[in-house]
Design a protein around this motif. Structure first.
Motif, PDB file in Angstrom:
ATOM      1  N   ILE A  52     -17.390   4.364   6.570  1.00 42.03           N
ATOM      2  CA  ILE A  52     -16.881   4.043   7.907  1.00 42.03           C
ATOM      3  C   ILE A  52     -15.459   3.495   7.811  1.00 42.03           C
ATOM      4  O   ILE A  52     -14.557   3.915   8.544  1.00 42.03           O
ATOM      5  CB  ILE A  52     -17.803   3.026   8.603  1.00 42.03           C
ATOM      6  N   LEU A  53     -15.245   2.566   6.888  1.00 46.30           N
ATOM      7  CA  LEU A  53     -13.936   1.915   6.782  1.00 46.30           C
ATOM      8  C   LEU A  53     -12.844   2.899   6.370  1.00 46.30           C
ATOM      9  O   LEU A  53     -11.742   2.884   6.917  1.00 46.30           O
ATOM     10  CB  LEU A  53     -14.006   0.763   5.782  1.00 46.30           C
ATOM     11  N   THR A  54     -13.135   3.744   5.390  1.00 41.49           N
ATOM     12  CA  THR A  54     -12.092   4.635   4.876  1.00 41.49           C
ATOM     13  C   THR A  54     -11.826   5.824   5.785  1.00 41.49           C
ATOM     14  O   THR A  54     -10.761   6.439   5.696  1.00 41.49           O
ATOM     15  CB  THR A  54     -12.465   5.150   3.474  1.00 41.49           C
ATOM     16  N   LYS A  55     -12.767   6.156   6.663  1.00 38.03           N
ATOM     17  CA  LYS A  55     -12.560   7.291   7.563  1.00 38.03           C
ATOM     18  C   LYS A  55     -12.079   6.870   8.947  1.00 38.03           C
ATOM     19  O   LYS A  55     -11.804   7.719   9.791  1.00 38.03           O
ATOM     20  CB  LYS A  55     -13.854   8.113   7.686  1.00 38.03           C
ATOM     21  N   MET A  56     -11.982   5.567   9.191  1.00 37.61           N
ATOM     22  CA  MET A  56     -11.474   5.090  10.473  1.00 37.61           C
ATOM     23  C   MET A  56      -9.984   5.369  10.591  1.00 37.61           C
ATOM     24  O   MET A  56      -9.253   5.353   9.607  1.00 37.61           O
ATOM     25  CB  MET A  56     -11.701   3.576  10.607  1.00 37.61           C
ATOM     26  N   ASP A  57      -9.541   5.617  11.819  1.00 39.73           N
ATOM     27  CA  ASP A  57      -8.109   5.772  12.088  1.00 39.73           C
ATOM     28  C   ASP A  57      -7.538   4.382  12.349  1.00 39.73           C
ATOM     29  O   ASP A  57      -7.728   3.811  13.419  1.00 39.73           O
ATOM     30  CB  ASP A  57      -7.909   6.683  13.306  1.00 39.73           C
ATOM     31  N   VAL A  58      -6.869   3.818  11.343  1.00 39.45           N
ATOM     32  CA  VAL A  58      -6.407   2.428  11.401  1.00 39.45           C
ATOM     33  C   VAL A  58      -4.901   2.375  11.202  1.00 39.45           C
ATOM     34  O   VAL A  58      -4.364   3.025  10.298  1.00 39.45           O
ATOM     35  CB  VAL A  58      -7.107   1.581  10.310  1.00 39.45           C
ATOM     36  N   ASN A  59      -4.218   1.599  12.044  1.00 37.64           N
ATOM     37  CA  ASN A  59      -2.772   1.445  11.928  1.00 37.64           C
ATOM     38  C   ASN A  59      -2.343   0.011  11.634  1.00 37.64           C
ATOM     39  O   ASN A  59      -1.274  -0.211  11.071  1.00 37.64           O
ATOM     40  CB  ASN A  59      -2.079   1.909  13.222  1.00 37.64           C
ATOM     41  N   HIS A  60      -3.160  -0.961  12.031  1.00 35.68           N
ATOM     42  CA  HIS A  60      -2.752  -2.356  11.876  1.00 35.68           C
ATOM     43  C   HIS A  60      -2.700  -2.735  10.395  1.00 35.68           C
ATOM     44  O   HIS A  60      -3.642  -2.469   9.639  1.00 35.68           O
ATOM     45  CB  HIS A  60      -3.731  -3.275  12.608  1.00 35.68           C
ATOM     46  N   PRO A  61      -1.615  -3.365   9.935  1.00 32.95           N
ATOM     47  CA  PRO A  61      -1.493  -3.698   8.503  1.00 32.95           C
ATOM     48  C   PRO A  61      -2.578  -4.640   7.996  1.00 32.95           C
ATOM     49  O   PRO A  61      -3.028  -4.508   6.854  1.00 32.95           O
ATOM     50  CB  PRO A  61      -0.103  -4.339   8.398  1.00 32.95           C
ATOM     51  N   ALA A  62      -3.014  -5.598   8.820  1.00 31.84           N
ATOM     52  CA  ALA A  62      -4.077  -6.510   8.381  1.00 31.84           C
ATOM     53  C   ALA A  62      -5.391  -5.757   8.207  1.00 31.84           C
ATOM     54  O   ALA A  62      -6.153  -6.010   7.267  1.00 31.84           O
ATOM     55  CB  ALA A  62      -4.244  -7.648   9.386  1.00 31.84           C
ATOM     56  N   ALA A  63      -5.658  -4.824   9.112  1.00 35.13           N
ATOM     57  CA  ALA A  63      -6.871  -4.016   8.996  1.00 35.13           C
ATOM     58  C   ALA A  63      -6.827  -3.158   7.735  1.00 35.13           C
ATOM     59  O   ALA A  63      -7.842  -2.976   7.051  1.00 35.13           O
ATOM     60  CB  ALA A  63      -7.031  -3.138  10.235  1.00 35.13           C
ATOM     61  N   LYS A  64      -5.641  -2.647   7.408  1.00 39.63           N
ATOM     62  CA  LYS A  64      -5.504  -1.851   6.187  1.00 39.63           C
ATOM     63  C   LYS A  64      -5.745  -2.699   4.941  1.00 39.63           C
ATOM     64  O   LYS A  64      -6.275  -2.209   3.941  1.00 39.63           O
ATOM     65  CB  LYS A  64      -4.116  -1.215   6.140  1.00 39.63           C
ATOM     66  N   MET A  65      -5.358  -3.977   4.994  1.00 40.74           N
ATOM     67  CA  MET A  65      -5.630  -4.877   3.870  1.00 40.74           C
ATOM     68  C   MET A  65      -7.132  -5.000   3.636  1.00 40.74           C
ATOM     69  O   MET A  65      -7.605  -4.999   2.495  1.00 40.74           O
ATOM     70  CB  MET A  65      -5.026  -6.254   4.142  1.00 40.74           C
ATOM     71  N   VAL A  66      -7.893  -5.118   4.719  1.00 42.62           N
ATOM     72  CA  VAL A  66      -9.350  -5.217   4.606  1.00 42.62           C
ATOM     73  C   VAL A  66      -9.919  -3.953   3.965  1.00 42.62           C
ATOM     74  O   VAL A  66     -10.759  -4.012   3.057  1.00 42.62           O
ATOM     75  CB  VAL A  66      -9.989  -5.439   5.991  1.00 42.62           C
ATOM     76  N   ILE A  67      -9.449  -2.812   4.427  1.00 42.32           N
ATOM     77  CA  ILE A  67      -9.963  -1.539   3.921  1.00 42.32           C
ATOM     78  C   ILE A  67      -9.617  -1.367   2.445  1.00 42.32           C
ATOM     79  O   ILE A  67     -10.445  -0.914   1.645  1.00 42.32           O
ATOM     80  CB  ILE A  67      -9.415  -0.376   4.766  1.00 42.32           C
ATOM     81  N   ASN A  68      -8.404  -1.753   2.058  1.00 43.04           N
ATOM     82  CA  ASN A  68      -8.010  -1.637   0.649  1.00 43.04           C
ATOM     83  C   ASN A  68      -8.854  -2.547  -0.239  1.00 43.04           C
ATOM     84  O   ASN A  68      -9.237  -2.167  -1.351  1.00 43.04           O
ATOM     85  CB  ASN A  68      -6.530  -1.972   0.491  1.00 43.04           C
ATOM     86  N   THR A  69      -9.147  -3.752   0.242  1.00 45.07           N
ATOM     87  CA  THR A  69      -9.985  -4.666  -0.533  1.00 45.07           C
ATOM     88  C   THR A  69     -11.415  -4.139  -0.627  1.00 45.07           C
ATOM     89  O   THR A  69     -12.059  -4.232  -1.677  1.00 45.07           O
ATOM     90  CB  THR A  69      -9.986  -6.070   0.098  1.00 45.07           C
ATOM     91  N   ALA A  70     -11.909  -3.576   0.471  1.00 42.41           N
ATOM     92  CA  ALA A  70     -13.252  -2.987   0.455  1.00 42.41           C
ATOM     93  C   ALA A  70     -13.313  -1.811  -0.512  1.00 42.41           C
ATOM     94  O   ALA A  70     -14.304  -1.622  -1.226  1.00 42.41           O
ATOM     95  CB  ALA A  70     -13.636  -2.537   1.862  1.00 42.41           C
ATOM     96  N   ARG A  71     -12.236  -1.033  -0.544  1.00 41.99           N
ATOM     97  CA  ARG A  71     -12.189   0.099  -1.474  1.00 41.99           C
ATOM     98  C   ARG A  71     -12.218  -0.393  -2.928  1.00 41.99           C
ATOM     99  O   ARG A  71     -12.867   0.211  -3.786  1.00 41.99           O
ATOM    100  CB  ARG A  71     -10.935   0.929  -1.213  1.00 41.99           C
ATOM    101  N   ALA A  72     -11.525  -1.502  -3.189  1.00 37.58           N
ATOM    102  CA  ALA A  72     -11.543  -2.076  -4.536  1.00 37.58           C
ATOM    103  C   ALA A  72     -12.942  -2.566  -4.902  1.00 37.58           C
ATOM    104  O   ALA A  72     -13.392  -2.410  -6.040  1.00 37.58           O
ATOM    105  CB  ALA A  72     -10.544  -3.230  -4.623  1.00 37.58           C
ATOM    106  N   GLN A  73     -13.650  -3.159  -3.931  1.00 37.19           N
ATOM    107  CA  GLN A  73     -15.032  -3.595  -4.157  1.00 37.19           C
ATOM    108  C   GLN A  73     -15.915  -2.398  -4.494  1.00 37.19           C
ATOM    109  O   GLN A  73     -16.756  -2.451  -5.391  1.00 37.19           O
ATOM    110  CB  GLN A  73     -15.556  -4.299  -2.896  1.00 37.19           C
TER     111      GLN A  73
END
Length: 531
Positions: free
Chosen positions: A62-83
């Protein structure tokens, strides 16, 4: 958003506005996945601009396929991807706790608590929470431990067939391999429409034979792996127009044919390529009864090489003496094409033992989701073998929250409010699991807290079928300890990084002069003016 102008035309947010907008973005991300957690969690429908849909309750998908533009939201997704890369599961829990940490942090900041003191308290609380989580861990004594099936069943969303497959594969591979750095059990999983659920010692090459006249099956396989095209060395096109150049071309072609015949004379009966080959080479190999597979992915070539003991070579390696080529060959008991699933299986390789988990799916629409579920289950089983297990269902987080509350009294100054953020974040998984099950989360969280204090147990949680307080271990609800501790670390990293952002500044346009002209529409006269 309120902003103020400063010298130079930059736009800077007023006090706490940066924190508020970033926290809102993270909360929006958390709300997108919080409805999926727990046994009663629901699915999310993702739709792209072409109308293609993905239905899943897998957090990282869900996180990686969402259309996200906000930089803070992208930080969350990148950290989740690392997890996901590190552990393979727990991204939903990490995201939910990050959202809770930030929500409480914002509330404290709005009350006047300095952000630096909040961060100090969050660090204190998380460090102790991770330590306490490890203390609550129960070791897993080998791959034959019965609770591994419970771990696979919980992570696999109660798909019993997938849980049995994953645990069977773990036992087939063995504890030593599961503990090895760099090995991921989830990488052995593939799902196919119409396949039967199975686990076998071998690897799959997701390609077909190059020619239907080649053998479908080879026993006692001698395998050559070429990380190159199987064709003569190239010669410059301009040189072909000369007599000498054409003569050289014919010599290279003849040399290539001799090299192929040399390979065949060594008894090679399976060749895997990462590129293509010529019609002449394919015809020669058909006549020799060699099974050729072209355009194999580098990942599959690497797995085949490890399993068979082969040493991949380039096409220039075909010039080596027969004895040297012989040392590069791999061996396997059997190589055959599964015509129904349209792939090649290599069974019983003489190199490193490797297993493949083949997950069947009834229709094409559920293939990807079945594979995601199996990968989550495999990652959780491997994490449990490596780091033990804790009571699941949000129970252990509640127990840790109670212990952090006792440590709170020893914290000096306003950092105590940061500790409160951690306590609330630890309660959030159970809160959301209960809410998704259709019960009053405030009531049930209070019931669990009281029951754990009364009985001194870290495994009491809520039975999502009845709403009653039950022992999670008695219900077979286990979670891997490493998934929990990494989720806490990830949530803390996200929260601290965003809490530390004091100002948002709009960057000036740093496009080099003249580059803007390159992106104008063709035919625009101004695009041709050199400013």
């Amino acid at each position: 958003m309120a902003t103020k102008q400063v010298t130079g035309g930059s736009e800077i947010d007023e006090r706490l506005a940066a924190l508020l907008t970033n926290a809102n973005a993270v909360r929006a991300i958390a709300s997108a996945v919080e409805g999926t957690i727990g046994p009663k969690g629901l699915d999310t429908l993702l739709v792209d601009r072409f109308g293609e849909v993905v239905i899943t309750n897998d957090g990282i998908t869900i996180l990686t396929k969402m259309d996200v533009n906000h930089p803070a939201a992208k930080m969350v997704i990148n950290t989740a991807r690392a997890q996901e890369e590190e552990i393979g599961d727990g991204t939903t829990t990490a995201t939910i706790m990050a959202g809770a940490l930030l929500s409480e942090g914002v509330n404290q900041a709005l009350k006047g608590v300095p952000v630096t003191r909040i961060i100090e308290g969050v660090r204190f609380g998380l460090n102790h929470a991770i330590r306490l989580m490890m203390e609550h861990s129960r070791p897993v004594k080998g791959v034959d431990e019965p609770i591994l099936r419970n771990v696979a069943l919980i992570a696999g969303r109660e798909h019993e067939d997938i849980a049995d497959l994953v645990v069977g594969a773990a036992r087939l591979i063995g504890e030593e391999k599961l503990l090895k750095d760099g090995f991921k059990l989830s990488d052995t999983i593939m799902a196919r429409e119409g396949a039967e659920n199975t686990v076998f010692m071998g690897v799959v090459v997701d390609r077909k034979r190059s020619n239907e006249q080649m053998p479908k099956e080879v026993s006692n396989a001698k395998i050559l792996i070429v990380e190159d095209a199987l064709e003569p060395e190239e010669i410059d096109e301009g040189a072909l127009g000369t007599e000498a150049g054409f003569q050289r071309y014919m010599e290279l072609k003849e040399e290539f044919r001799e090299n192929l015949e040399k390979v065949v004379s060594l008894g090679v009966n399976v060749i895997l390529l990462d590129r293509g080959t010529t019609d002449e080479a394919e015809e020669l190999l058909v006549d020799a009864g060699v099974l050729l597979v072209q355009r194999v992915s580098s990942r599959e070539l690497r797995k085949a090489a490890e399993h068979t003991g082969a040493r991949p070579i380039k096409r220039t390696g075909l010039k080596k003496p027969p004895a040297e080529i012989e040392r590069c060959l791999g061996h396997a008991e059997r190589v055959y094409e599964d015509e129904k699933l349209e792939h090649i299986r290599i069974i019983g390789g003489k190199g490193k033992p490797m297993a493949t988990i083949l997950v069947g799916a009834a229709t094409e629409e559920v293939v990807d989701e079945r594979e995601r579920i199996a990968k989550d289950a495999a990652a959780s089983v491997q994490a449990a073998v490596r780091g033990g297990v804790v009571p699941g269902g949000g129970a252990v987080e509640m127990a840790v929250a109670r212990e952090i509350e006792r440590l709170r009294d020893g914290v000096k100054g306003m950092a105590v409010y940061g500790v409160d953020c951690v306590i609330e974040a630890l309660k959030r998984p159970l809160f959301q699991i209960v809410a998704n099950a259709g019960f009053n989360p405030l009531e049930k969280v209070g019931d669990v807290m009281a029951a754990q204090m009364r009985e001194g147990s870290d495994s009491l949680g809520i039975d999502c079928d009845t709403g009653e307080v039950r022992d999670m271990l008695a219900l077979g609800v286990y979670d891997p300890t490493l998934v929990k501790t990494h989720a806490l670390k990830a949530a803390g990293e996200i929260a601290e990084a965003i809490l530390r952002i004091d100002t948002i500044i709009k960057k000036k346009d740093e496009t080099p002069p003249g580059q803007a002209a390159d992106i104008r529409e063709p035919g625009d006269v101004t695009a041709e003016i050199d400013l």
